[in-house]
Scaffold this motif. Structure first.
Motif, PDB file in Angstrom:
ATOM      1  N   LEU A 284       0.990  -1.233   0.097  1.00  0.00           N
ATOM      2  CA  LEU A 284      -0.045  -0.075   0.020  1.00  0.00           C
ATOM      3  C   LEU A 284       0.873   1.238  -0.044  1.00  0.00           C
ATOM      4  CD1 LEU A 284      -2.700  -1.131   2.674  1.00  0.00           C
ATOM      5  CD2 LEU A 284      -3.007  -0.884   0.208  1.00  0.00           C
ATOM      6  N   ILE A 285       1.898   1.020   0.740  1.00  0.00           N
ATOM      7  CA  ILE A 285       2.685   2.298   0.622  1.00  0.00           C
ATOM      8  C   ILE A 285       3.503   2.446  -0.800  1.00  0.00           C
ATOM      9  CG2 ILE A 285       5.002   3.237   1.980  1.00  0.00           C
ATOM     10  CD1 ILE A 285       4.296   1.483   4.384  1.00  0.00           C
ATOM     11  N   LEU A 286       3.803   1.573  -1.252  1.00  0.00           N
ATOM     12  CA  LEU A 286       4.706   1.544  -2.665  1.00  0.00           C
ATOM     13  C   LEU A 286       3.596   1.850  -3.627  1.00  0.00           C
ATOM     14  CD1 LEU A 286       6.939  -1.575  -2.172  1.00  0.00           C
ATOM     15  CD2 LEU A 286       7.429   0.866  -2.115  1.00  0.00           C
ATOM     16  N   ASP A 287       2.364   1.559  -3.302  1.00  0.00           N
ATOM     17  CA  ASP A 287       1.269   2.176  -4.326  1.00  0.00           C
ATOM     18  C   ASP A 287       1.021   3.599  -4.149  1.00  0.00           C
ATOM     19  OD1 ASP A 287      -1.435   1.569  -5.810  1.00  0.00           O
ATOM     20  OD2 ASP A 287      -2.179   2.642  -4.277  1.00  0.00           O
ATOM     21  N   GLU A 288       1.007   4.224  -3.166  1.00  0.00           N
ATOM     22  CA  GLU A 288       0.980   5.518  -3.088  1.00  0.00           C
ATOM     23  C   GLU A 288       2.423   6.134  -3.591  1.00  0.00           C
ATOM     24  OE1 GLU A 288      -0.776   9.290  -2.282  1.00  0.00           O
ATOM     25  OE2 GLU A 288      -1.662   7.251  -2.672  1.00  0.00           O
ATOM     26  N   TYR A 289       3.554   5.507  -3.452  1.00  0.00           N
ATOM     27  CA  TYR A 289       4.646   6.014  -4.059  1.00  0.00           C
ATOM     28  C   TYR A 289       4.554   6.028  -5.640  1.00  0.00           C
ATOM     29  CZ  TYR A 289       9.563   6.223  -5.290  1.00  0.00           C
ATOM     30  OH  TYR A 289      10.819   6.573  -5.892  1.00  0.00           O
ATOM     31  N   ALA A 290       3.971   5.133  -6.141  1.00  0.00           N
ATOM     32  CA  ALA A 290       4.058   4.857  -7.649  1.00  0.00           C
ATOM     33  C   ALA A 290       2.783   5.971  -8.133  1.00  0.00           C
ATOM     34  CB  ALA A 290       3.381   3.360  -8.049  1.00  0.00           C
ATOM     35  N   ARG A 291       2.020   6.428  -7.484  1.00  0.00           N
ATOM     36  CA  ARG A 291       1.219   7.482  -7.615  1.00  0.00           C
ATOM     37  C   ARG A 291       1.741   8.770  -7.599  1.00  0.00           C
ATOM     38  NH1 ARG A 291      -4.688   5.647  -6.606  1.00  0.00           N
ATOM     39  NH2 ARG A 291      -4.431   3.345  -5.958  1.00  0.00           N
ATOM     40  N   VAL A 292       2.863   8.769  -7.091  1.00  0.00           N
ATOM     41  CA  VAL A 292       3.343  10.240  -7.111  1.00  0.00           C
ATOM     42  C   VAL A 292       4.697  10.437  -7.905  1.00  0.00           C
ATOM     43  CG1 VAL A 292       4.741  11.913  -5.436  1.00  0.00           C
ATOM     44  CG2 VAL A 292       2.511  10.610  -4.729  1.00  0.00           C
ATOM     45  N   PHE A 293       5.426   9.204  -8.034  1.00  0.00           N
ATOM     46  CA  PHE A 293       6.669   9.192  -8.824  1.00  0.00           C
ATOM     47  C   PHE A 293       6.742   8.492 -10.382  1.00  0.00           C
ATOM     48  CE2 PHE A 293       7.863  10.001  -4.404  1.00  0.00           C
ATOM     49  CZ  PHE A 293       8.809  10.933  -4.663  1.00  0.00           C
ATOM     50  N   ASP A 294       7.240   8.894 -11.307  1.00  0.00           N
ATOM     51  CA  ASP A 294       7.416   8.374 -12.564  1.00  0.00           C
ATOM     52  C   ASP A 294       8.333   7.214 -12.509  1.00  0.00           C
ATOM     53  OD1 ASP A 294       5.561   9.415 -14.467  1.00  0.00           O
ATOM     54  OD2 ASP A 294       7.171  11.261 -14.594  1.00  0.00           O
ATOM     55  N   GLY A 295       8.136   6.069 -13.462  1.00  0.00           N
ATOM     56  CA  GLY A 295       9.300   5.232 -13.514  1.00  0.00           C
ATOM     57  C   GLY A 295       8.959   4.007 -12.800  1.00  0.00           C
ATOM     58  N   PRO A 296       9.828   2.820 -13.023  1.00  0.00           N
ATOM     59  CA  PRO A 296       9.494   1.679 -12.394  1.00  0.00           C
ATOM     60  C   PRO A 296       9.695   1.785 -10.742  1.00  0.00           C
ATOM     61  CG  PRO A 296      11.709   1.526 -13.511  1.00  0.00           C
ATOM     62  CD  PRO A 296      10.774   2.947 -13.807  1.00  0.00           C
ATOM     63  N   PRO A 297       8.651   0.987 -10.039  1.00  0.00           N
ATOM     64  CA  PRO A 297       8.954   0.965  -8.654  1.00  0.00           C
ATOM     65  C   PRO A 297      10.532   0.496  -8.317  1.00  0.00           C
ATOM     66  CG  PRO A 297       7.753  -0.800  -9.406  1.00  0.00           C
ATOM     67  CD  PRO A 297       8.019  -0.004 -10.381  1.00  0.00           C
ATOM     68  N   PRO A 298      11.213   1.180  -7.320  1.00  0.00           N
ATOM     69  CA  PRO A 298      12.676   0.728  -6.932  1.00  0.00           C
ATOM     70  C   PRO A 298      12.646  -0.624  -6.202  1.00  0.00           C
ATOM     71  CG  PRO A 298      11.878   3.251  -6.300  1.00  0.00           C
ATOM     72  CD  PRO A 298      10.747   2.457  -6.850  1.00  0.00           C
ATOM     73  N   SER A 299      13.676  -1.106  -6.260  1.00  0.00           N
ATOM     74  CA  SER A 299      13.724  -2.181  -5.295  1.00  0.00           C
ATOM     75  C   SER A 299      13.980  -1.832  -4.025  1.00  0.00           C
ATOM     76  CB  SER A 299      14.976  -3.043  -5.642  1.00  0.00           C
ATOM     77  OG  SER A 299      16.357  -2.104  -5.571  1.00  0.00           O
ATOM     78  N   VAL A 300      13.454  -2.863  -2.912  1.00  0.00           N
ATOM     79  CA  VAL A 300      13.486  -2.625  -1.591  1.00  0.00           C
ATOM     80  C   VAL A 300      14.781  -3.003  -0.937  1.00  0.00           C
ATOM     81  CG1 VAL A 300      12.194  -2.908   0.679  1.00  0.00           C
ATOM     82  CG2 VAL A 300      11.259  -2.573  -1.468  1.00  0.00           C
ATOM     83  N   GLY A 301      15.659  -2.490  -0.270  1.00  0.00           N
ATOM     84  CA  GLY A 301      16.848  -2.796   0.369  1.00  0.00           C
ATOM     85  C   GLY A 301      16.798  -3.046   1.666  1.00  0.00           C
ATOM     86  N   GLU A 302      15.858  -2.474   2.362  1.00  0.00           N
ATOM     87  CA  GLU A 302      15.435  -2.962   3.941  1.00  0.00           C
ATOM     88  C   GLU A 302      14.100  -2.573   4.279  1.00  0.00           C
ATOM     89  OE1 GLU A 302      19.405  -1.457   6.383  1.00  0.00           O
ATOM     90  OE2 GLU A 302      18.227   0.040   5.516  1.00  0.00           O
TER      91      GLU A 302
END
Length: 376
Positions: free
Chosen positions: A308-326
């Motif tokens: 859900l957090i990453l979904d909101e991130y994708a609604r604000v930022f262009d490009g592919p979703p970044p990988s999660v490091g931690e």
């Protein structure tokens, strides 16, 4: 253990709240000891954004404390060699209802140094935003951001080296009643005591803390590893934050925004999700967060909440979703009716608990008030 020496102030807890009280007292020339059960800070003070948030804090005392704490952070960061990673905040309005909240906020005293940004002007803050889909944004110049997992130990080292604050680590305090603390390493003499227990409600003075009806909040956070991220961008928030941060949420227009969010992003609201994105020196992003409440939060980190957090991130930022490091969770004290509390069991004893997740943003100012009260 400094046997035979008495301190003006003993502080229980070496998170940001305890360190802030140590700074305030040391600046008054007081002899200070800080006692903590852990080897180094390991709780809410390092499991956060390191983001000193001013804009969006509740009008009145909280906003004023955040402004004062921001000023102290800037002073201390320069003195202690703590890098300020980012400055400013861009709060995105994805919907017209969110823009209406920002417009009302700008009419308040808190909006005096902030400004509304039209969508075509957003690329001027940095590349990578989906600005064509936005209704506008609010820019605030007030915020600063530090890397909390580094800044907290750097602050403690600065207090020890430059202000002579004594630290007793790996030490459990069994009782704290001036003029004495009883600890796992013996007695500590102190004229006054401040207990900063974080979300430990039962070790010291549980009968006093019980009266406040506290619970705990668990949050999810992540470090993302984007292929590229424009370093010019300030910290970013979005619509979901406008119904959580009281400086926005108490504006009349927030009611219509909440109704639309409940219809379109009800699962996000149910999980207390809103978006904060801050950048680290290595180009990674600290991103969060969520809010779940329980007396004893479970230690598990379901990926659905992160999604859900990453979904909101994708609604604000262009490009592919970044990988999660931690990925990590944090917990902090929460209250239904207050943002912080200062309890005074006696003239020489204070219990200080931040009950709103705003420790980094307000502790320095709260500590100045408490220390002034204790020492006149």
């Amino acid at each position: 253990m400094p046997h035979g020496s008495a301190f003006d102030l003993a502080i229980v807890g070496a998170g940001i709240c305890g360190l802030a009280h140590a700074l305030a007292a040391a600046r008054k020339g007081k002899r200070v000891v800080v006692v903590d059960r852990d080897r180094q800070a390991n709780g809410a003070s390092i499991r956060n954004f390191g983001f000193i948030t001013v804009t969006g804090q509740q009008a009145g005392a909280c906003w004023q404390r955040a402004m004062r704490s921001r000023d102290i952070w800037i002073e201390v960061a320069a003195a202690a060699g703590i890098p300020i990673q980012q400055r400013g905040l861009l709060t995105i309005a994805r919907r017209p209802e969110a823009r209406a909240v920002l417009e009302e906020f700008l009419q308040s005293d808190m909006g005096a140094e902030c400004r509304l940004v039209e969508p075509p002007d957003l690329p001027g803050f940095g590349a990578g935003l989906r600005w064509r889909e936005f209704a506008g944004a609010l820019y605030s110049p007030h915020e600063v951001r530090v890397e909390s997992r580094d800044a907290i130990p750097q602050l403690a080292a600065y207090l020890a080296e430059r202000h002579g604050v004594t630290f007793l680590r790996d030490t459990v305090v069994h009782s704290a009643a001036p003029p004495r603390l009883e600890t796992s390493r013996g007695s500590v003499e102190a004229e006054t005591v401040v207990v900063c227990p974080g979300d430990d409600f039962f070790t010291l003075h549980p009968e006093r803390i019980a009266g406040y009806g506290l619970t705990r909040c668990k949050l999810h956070m992540m470090r993302l590893l984007p292929d590229s991220f424009d370093p010019a961008l300030p910290a970013i928030m979005s619509d979901l934050g406008l119904v959580r941060y009281l400086g926005y949420a108490e504006q009349p227009a927030a009611k219509a925004l909440r109704q639309r969010l409940e219809a379109e992003q009800g699962e996000h609201l149910h999980n207390g999700v809103h978006l904060i994105v801050v950048r680290s020196a290595d180009g990674s992003l600290v991103v969060g967060d969520s809010h779940h409440y329980a007396p004893t939060p479970d230690p598990f980190n379901p990926t659905g909440v992160d999604d859900l957090i990453l979904d909101e991130y994708a609604r604000v930022f262009d490009g592919p979703p970044p990988s999660v490091g931690e990925r990590w969770i944090g917990t902090y004290a929460s209250a239904p009716d207050r943002l912080m509390l200062v309890d005074a069991p006696s003239d020489a004893l204070r219990i200080v608990i931040i009950t709103s997740g705003t420790g980094a943003s307000t502790s320095f100012a709260i500590a100045e008030e408490v220390v002034a009260d204790l020492f006149g």
